[in-house]
Design an enzyme around this catalytic site. Structure first.
Site, short mmCIF file in Angstrom:
data_model
loop_
_atom_site.label_atom_id
_atom_site.label_comp_id
_atom_site.label_asym_id
_atom_site.label_seq_id
_atom_site.Cartn_x
_atom_site.Cartn_y
_atom_site.Cartn_z
N HIS A 165 -30.33 41.97 83.82
CA HIS A 165 -30.38 40.55 83.32
C HIS A 165 -30.32 39.82 84.76
O HIS A 165 -30.86 38.77 85.10
CB HIS A 165 -29.58 40.08 82.46
CG HIS A 165 -29.94 40.46 81.11
ND1 HIS A 165 -29.63 41.53 80.52
CD2 HIS A 165 -30.83 39.92 80.28
CE1 HIS A 165 -30.46 41.56 79.39
NE2 HIS A 165 -31.03 40.62 79.11
N ASP A 177 -36.56 46.16 76.00
CA ASP A 177 -35.53 46.69 74.97
C ASP A 177 -36.55 47.86 74.42
O ASP A 177 -35.99 48.91 74.24
CB ASP A 177 -34.71 45.87 74.09
CG ASP A 177 -33.50 45.29 74.85
OD1 ASP A 177 -32.92 46.13 75.30
OD2 ASP A 177 -33.40 44.25 74.68
N CYS A 187 -42.83 38.89 75.42
CA CYS A 187 -41.79 38.17 76.42
C CYS A 187 -41.09 39.14 77.15
O CYS A 187 -40.00 38.50 77.84
CB CYS A 187 -41.10 37.20 75.46
SG CYS A 187 -39.75 38.29 74.44
N GLU A 222 -38.13 44.79 69.24
CA GLU A 222 -37.53 45.48 70.48
C GLU A 222 -36.82 46.76 70.16
O GLU A 222 -36.49 47.53 71.01
CB GLU A 222 -36.79 44.57 71.49
CG GLU A 222 -35.71 43.60 70.61
CD GLU A 222 -35.25 42.64 71.66
OE1 GLU A 222 -35.27 42.62 72.78
OE2 GLU A 222 -34.38 41.96 70.90
C1 PEP Z 1 -36.90 42.17 75.99
O1 PEP Z 1 -36.02 42.98 75.44
O2 PEP Z 1 -37.76 42.60 76.32
C2 PEP Z 1 -36.23 40.86 75.99
C3 PEP Z 1 -37.10 39.88 76.44
O3 PEP Z 1 -35.05 40.58 75.76
P1 PEP Z 1 -33.95 40.71 77.20
O4 PEP Z 1 -34.58 41.21 78.03
O5 PEP Z 1 -33.18 39.59 77.09
O6 PEP Z 1 -32.97 41.91 76.46
MG MG Z 2 -33.95 42.47 74.48
#
Ligand code: PEP
Ligand code: MG
Length: 760
Positions: free
Chosen positions: A368, A633, A680, A609
Site C-alpha cells: 500500500h 489481490d 481498479c 479479488e
Molecule cells: C486490489 O486488490 O486490486 C485493490 C484495488 O485493492 P487493494 O490494493 O487496496 O487491496
Molecule cells: Mg484488494
C-alpha cells in the site's frame, strides 16, 4: 543435524551478517569451518561471469598468496565440476578423479579428501565452497548436510556482505566509487535527490548513522549525559516503587542496571564515538550492539542473560535521547525517503513538494505504501532488502521506479544519463498534459472511461486536473490509518462529502473499510499468522456491524446533496457475505430515512479479488449492480504469491495467463447479466495490461492519477479491433514473458515504448 551444530551454524551466519565487508565475511567463513569440521583447508571460489571463471576469494589452509590469482574455467577441475553440476561433490581421493586438476600455486598437491558444495542464491550458482583433507577422507553424510546447509545460508549473507563492503568503500570516500542496487520497481518515474532516512522510534537497531561536525560534539555529549542521568533517576524511582513488593535480592537487580550505566566501558566508548563524529543515537546503537554480542557469546548462561539487560538499557537511553533530539529534520530541499519499512504516516514527515522518491527495504509494488506513492506520482523502489539503510543518510541517490534500480553517489556520467532521461520524462509529461481535455476513446470511437484511485484528500486536485471521469476506487481505510482512533460518523461523513462534492457530477465509488492484511490500524491491531488469508475486509466488517454501520451511515449521509455515490464491498469470497452486507446497508438506509434524511439508495457493487468470487459471478451478478476487479489481490490469490514478499515477487504478475483468463470470465458473465466491470488494481494503470483489458471489453479503468494520461494515450492509439485481436493472441500464450513481450511490442510499434520504460 545435532542441535550443537545448529547453534554453530547460526553463529557463523550471524558473524558473516555482521561483517563489515566481503573480505571479512569470507575470512570468518573459512576459519570457522576449518575449526568445526577439523579439515586441513577451506576455500571459497566466486564466479567471475565476464571471464567465465571461478576465482579463489578466500582460504584457510591453501597458500594465501593464491587468493585472487587461482582461476578455474567453469568446467575445469573438481571446483568446476561442483559449479557445473550445482551439486555437492564428495571424493575420498581427489587425485584419482578424472576431473582432478593440479594447480601448483595453491600447494594443493598434499590434499586428498575433497568436499565441494555450490553457493546458490535465487537459482544462480554464485560460487563454490570447498573443504579439503590431507589424508584420504570420504566425508560423512552429516558433514555433507552441514556444509550444504551452511552454504545455502551463506550465499545470501555473502552477497549482503559484498554490498556492505562496497558501501564502506563508498563512504570511506574512495574517489569516483559509486554503487547501484536492484530492488523491485514500485511506482514509475525517476528522481535524483539526497537520501533522508526515516526509522521507527524506540528501535535501536534502526537508528541510522549521522556524521556530526566538530562543533556539534559537545552538544551531542551533553544530550547523552542528560539521557544517562534521566535513566539513572528512572531506575531509582522504579526501585523505590518496588520496595516492599519484592525481595532485597530481586531489588538488587536494579543496582545492576545502575552499575552498568556507570560502567566506563559503556559510557566512555559511546563518548569516544561521538567525539569521532558519530551522533549520540548512532554511537549508542553501535556500542550497545558490541556489548550485546560480547554477552551473547559467553558460555555462562547468567552472563548471556545480561545481553537482555543491556538491550533494555540501550532502549531506555535511546528513548530519552529521542525525546531531546527530534528525528525529523526540517526539510527544505527535495529528498528521497529511505527506510526499512516506510509507512504511510512517514509520508507526512516530508512536505509533499520535497518528496522526490521513496525507497523501502520491505514490500513490493503492490504494497500500500507503493500504491500511495503512485497516487502521488512519486517514484518508488521497494524490497531492496540488502540496503544498509543506516549508512545511506545524506547520500545522493538516483531512483529509477521503472526498473527498480537505485544508484548511490552516482558518477557524473550516470548523473548525466539520468538527467537526460528526466528531461525526456518532462517532455513526455508536457505532451501528455495536452490530452487532459481530449476524450478517452479508441481510434474507432469506443469510449473507455478512465477514473482515479484515491483515498487522500491531497490527490483530489491532481485527479481533477488530470481529467479523470470519476473515482473508481476510494480507499476509505486511508483516513482511518491516519488517526489514532476510529473516526466517528460525522467526522467520516465530512471527509466523504468533500470527496463527493469535489468530483460531482462525476461518480465516486467508495469502498467500505478494507483493513487487515498489510493495513492494520494502530488502534485496532490484528495479529495473525497469515494476515492475507485471515481476518480482512468485509470479514472484519461483518463481525463488527457497529463499525460497518457507522461507516455506511456516514457514506450514505454524505451523498444527500450530490447523489454521485456508488458503494463497493471488498474481499468478497462468498455470496452470503454480500447478502449480510446488503441487509446492513438497507438497515442503515432505513434508519436514516426514518431520521428524516432523504438519502438516496446507491448502486452497490462488489470487488472481485478472490478466486472463489470469480466462480460465483452468476450468483453475485443477481445481487449487485456492478463489479470492479481488484487485480492486486486477485493476482496474489490466484497465483498464491504474497504481494508483499520480495522473495517471491518475481512470480507476482498480473499478466499471468490465469489472471487474464479469469478477468475475461468475469467480464463475460457480468455482461451476460448486463452489469458493468471496471478494473481498479494497479493492472489498470499499466499501459501494456490496459491494452489487454480493453481488448477484453472491460467497461472502465481506475488507476493512480499518475498513470491516467499515459493510459489515455494508449487508448487513443489503437482501434478496438486491434486490441481484440491482440488479446486473442495473448490468451493463446502460456507464459507471462511472452504476453508481456507481445503487449510491449505493440506499444513500441505504436511509438509508445516510452510509457513503459525510462526515456522516450
Ligand atoms: C486490489 O486488490 O486490486 C485493490 C484495488 O485493492 P487493494 O490494493 O487496496 O487491496
Ligand atoms: Mg484488494
Amino acid at each position: 543435524m545435532k542441535s550443537n551444530k545448529l547453534n554453530i551454524l547460526k553463529t557463523i551466519i550471524q558473524d558473516v551478517n555482521d561483517a563489515s565487508g566481503l573480505e571479512q565475511a569470507l575470512n570468518i567463513t573459512v576459519q570457522r569451518i576449518k575449526q568445526i569440521m577439523h579439515v586441513d583447508a577451506v576455500s571459497v571460489y566466486f564466479r567471475d561471469t565476464k571471464a567465465e571463471q571461478l576465482v579463489l576469494m578466500a582460504t584457510d589452509g591453501l597458500n594465501p598468496k593464491a587468493i585472487g590469482k587461482i582461476r578455474f574455467n567453469f568446467d575445469q577441475g573438481l571446483v568446476g565440476l561442483v559449479y557445473k553440476q550445482a551439486e555437492p561433490v564428495n571424493i575420498k581421493d581427489a587425485h584419482s578423479h578424472v576431473n582432478y586438476c593440479f594447480i601448483s600455486e595453491t600447494d594443493e598437491v598434499s590434499f586428498h579428501g575433497f568436499l565441494g558444495v555450490p553457493l546458490i542464491q535465487h537459482r544462480h550458482v554464485l560460487g563454490v565452497l570447498v573443504v579439503r583433507q590431507t589424508k584420504q577422507r570420504r566425508f560423512s553424510p552429516d558433514d555433507e548436510t552441514f556444509l550444504v546447509t551452511l552454504a545455502a545460508q551463506l550465499a545470501g549473507a555473502i552477497s549482503h556482505a559484498e554490498k556492505m563492503g562496497e558501501l564502506t568503500r563508498l563512504f570511506d570516500g574512495v574517489e569516483g566509487h559509486s554503487f547501484n542496487m536492484k530492488g523491485l520497481a514500485g511506482s514509475p518515474g525517476i528522481a535524483i535527490a539526497e537520501a533522508m532516512v526515516v526509522f521507527p522510534p524506540a528501535s535501536l537497531q534502526s537508528v541510522p548513522d549521522s556524521r556530526i561536525s566538530e562543533n556539534e560534539v559537545d552538544e551531542q555529549i551533553s544530550s547523552f549525559r542528560q539521557a544517562v542521568s534521566n535513566v539513572e533517576n528512572e531506575f531509582k524511582e522504579l526501585s523505590r516503587r518496588m520496595q516492599g513488593s519484592i525481595t532485597a535480592g530481586e531489588l538488587a537487580l536494579f543496582d545492576v542496571f545502575g552499575l552498568m550505566l556507570k560502567s566506563d566501558s559503556l559510557i566512555d566508548t559511546i563518548i569516544k564515538r561521538i567525539t569521532a563524529g558519530q551522533w549520540a543515537q548512532g554511537a549508542l546503537r553501535e556500542t550497545i550492539a558490541e556489548h550485546v554480542k560480547k554477552f551473547d557469546a559467553m558460555e555462562d548462561a547468567y552472563f548471556r542473560e545480561r545481553a537482555v539487560d543491556i538491550k533494555d538499557l540501550g532502549r531506555r537511553l535511546l528513548m530519552h535521547l529521542q525525546m531531546q533530539q527530534t528525528q525529523v529534520a526540517e526539510v527544505s530541499a527535495p529528498v528521497v525517503l529511505v527506510g526499512e519499512e516506510v509507512t504511510v504516516s512517514q509520508f507526512a514527515e516530508v512536505p509533499l513538494q520535497y518528496l522526490a522518491g521513496i525507497i523501502s527495504t520491505k514490500g513490493s509494488a503492490s504494497s500500500h505504501v507503493s500504491i500511495l506513492a503512485h497516487a502521488l506520482n512519486i517514484p518508488s523502489v521497494m524490497g531492496i532488502d540488502d540496503l544498509p539503510v543506516q549508512r545511506i543518510k545524506g547520500q545522493k541517490i538516483i531512483i529509477d521506479g521503472y526498473s527498480g534500480q537505485i544508484y548511490v553517489k552516482p558518477s557524473q556520467a550516470v548523473l548525466d544519463e539520468f538527467n537526460q532521461l528526466i528531461q525526456a520524462e518532462k517532455q513526455l509529461d508536457e505532451e501528455l498534459v495536452k490530452l487532459v481535455d481530449t476524450a478517452s476513446e479508441t481510434l474507432d470511437g469506443l469510449h473507455i472511461p478512465l477514473q482515479v484511485n484515491t483515498g487522500l484528500l491531497e490527490d483530489i486536485s491532481p485527479s481533477l486536473k488530470s481529467g479523470a471521469e470519476g473515482v473508481g476506487l476510494y480507499r476509505t481505510e486511508i483516513p482511518f490509518l491516519m488517526r489514532d482512533g476510529f473516526p466517528g460518523e460525522d467526522e467520516q461523513s465530512a471527509i466523504y462529502r468533500q470527496v463527493l462534492k469535489s468530483f460531482s457530477p462525476r461518480p465516486v465509488t467508495f469502498r467500505t473499510l478494507d483493513i487487515g492484511g498489510d493495513k492494520s490500524l494502530p488502534y485496532f491491531p490484528v495479529v495473525e499468522e497469515n494476515p492475507f488469508l485471515g481476518w480482512r475486509g468485509i470479514r472484519i466488517m461483518l463481525d463488527h456491524p457497529e463499525i460497518f454501520l457507522t461507516q455506511i451511515r456516514a457514506i450514505l449521509k454524505s451523498n444527500v446533496y450530490e447523489n454521485n455515490l456508488r458503494l463497493m464491498l471488498p474481499m468478497i469470497s462468498d455470496v452470503s457475505e454480500v447478502d449480510d452486507a446488503l441487509l446492513l446497508i438497507k438497515k442503515a438506509h432505513k434508519e436514516l430515512i426514518s431520521e428524516g434524511m432523504a438519502v438516496p439508495y446507491p448502486q452497490i457493487g462488489v470487488m472481485i479479488e478472490v478466486p472463489s468470487a470469480v466462480y460465483q459471478m452468476d450468483a453475485l451478478a443477481r445481487r449487485v449492480d456492478f463489479f470492479s476487479v481488484g487485480s492486486n489481490d486477485l493476482t496474489q490469490y490466484l497465483l498464491a504469491v504474497d504481494r508483499n514478499n520480495k522473495q517471491v515477487a518475481g512470480l507476482y504478475n498480473c499478466l499471468h495467463p490465469s489472471v487474464l483468463h479469469s478477468v475475461q470470465h468475469i467480464v463475460r458473465v457480468a455482461h451476460r447479466h448486463k452489469k458493468t466491470v471496471s478494473v481498479c488494481g494497479e493492472m489498470a494503470g499499466d499501459p501494456a495490461s490496459a491494452l489487454a483489458l480493453i481488448g477484453m471489453g472491460v467497461d472502465s479503468l481506475s488507476m493512480s492519477v499518475g498513470s491516467l494520461l499515459r493510459v489515455k494515450r494508449v487508448v487513443r492509439a489503437f482501434t478496438s479491433a486491434q486490441l481484440e485481436s491482440l488479446l486473442k493472441e495473448a490468451l493463446k500464450m502460456e507464459n507471462v514473458k511472452d504476453i508481456r513481450c507481445l503487449l510491449n511490442t505493440a506499444l513500441e510499434n505504436a511509438g509508445l515504448g516510452g510509457l513503459v520504460r525510462a526515456g522516450n
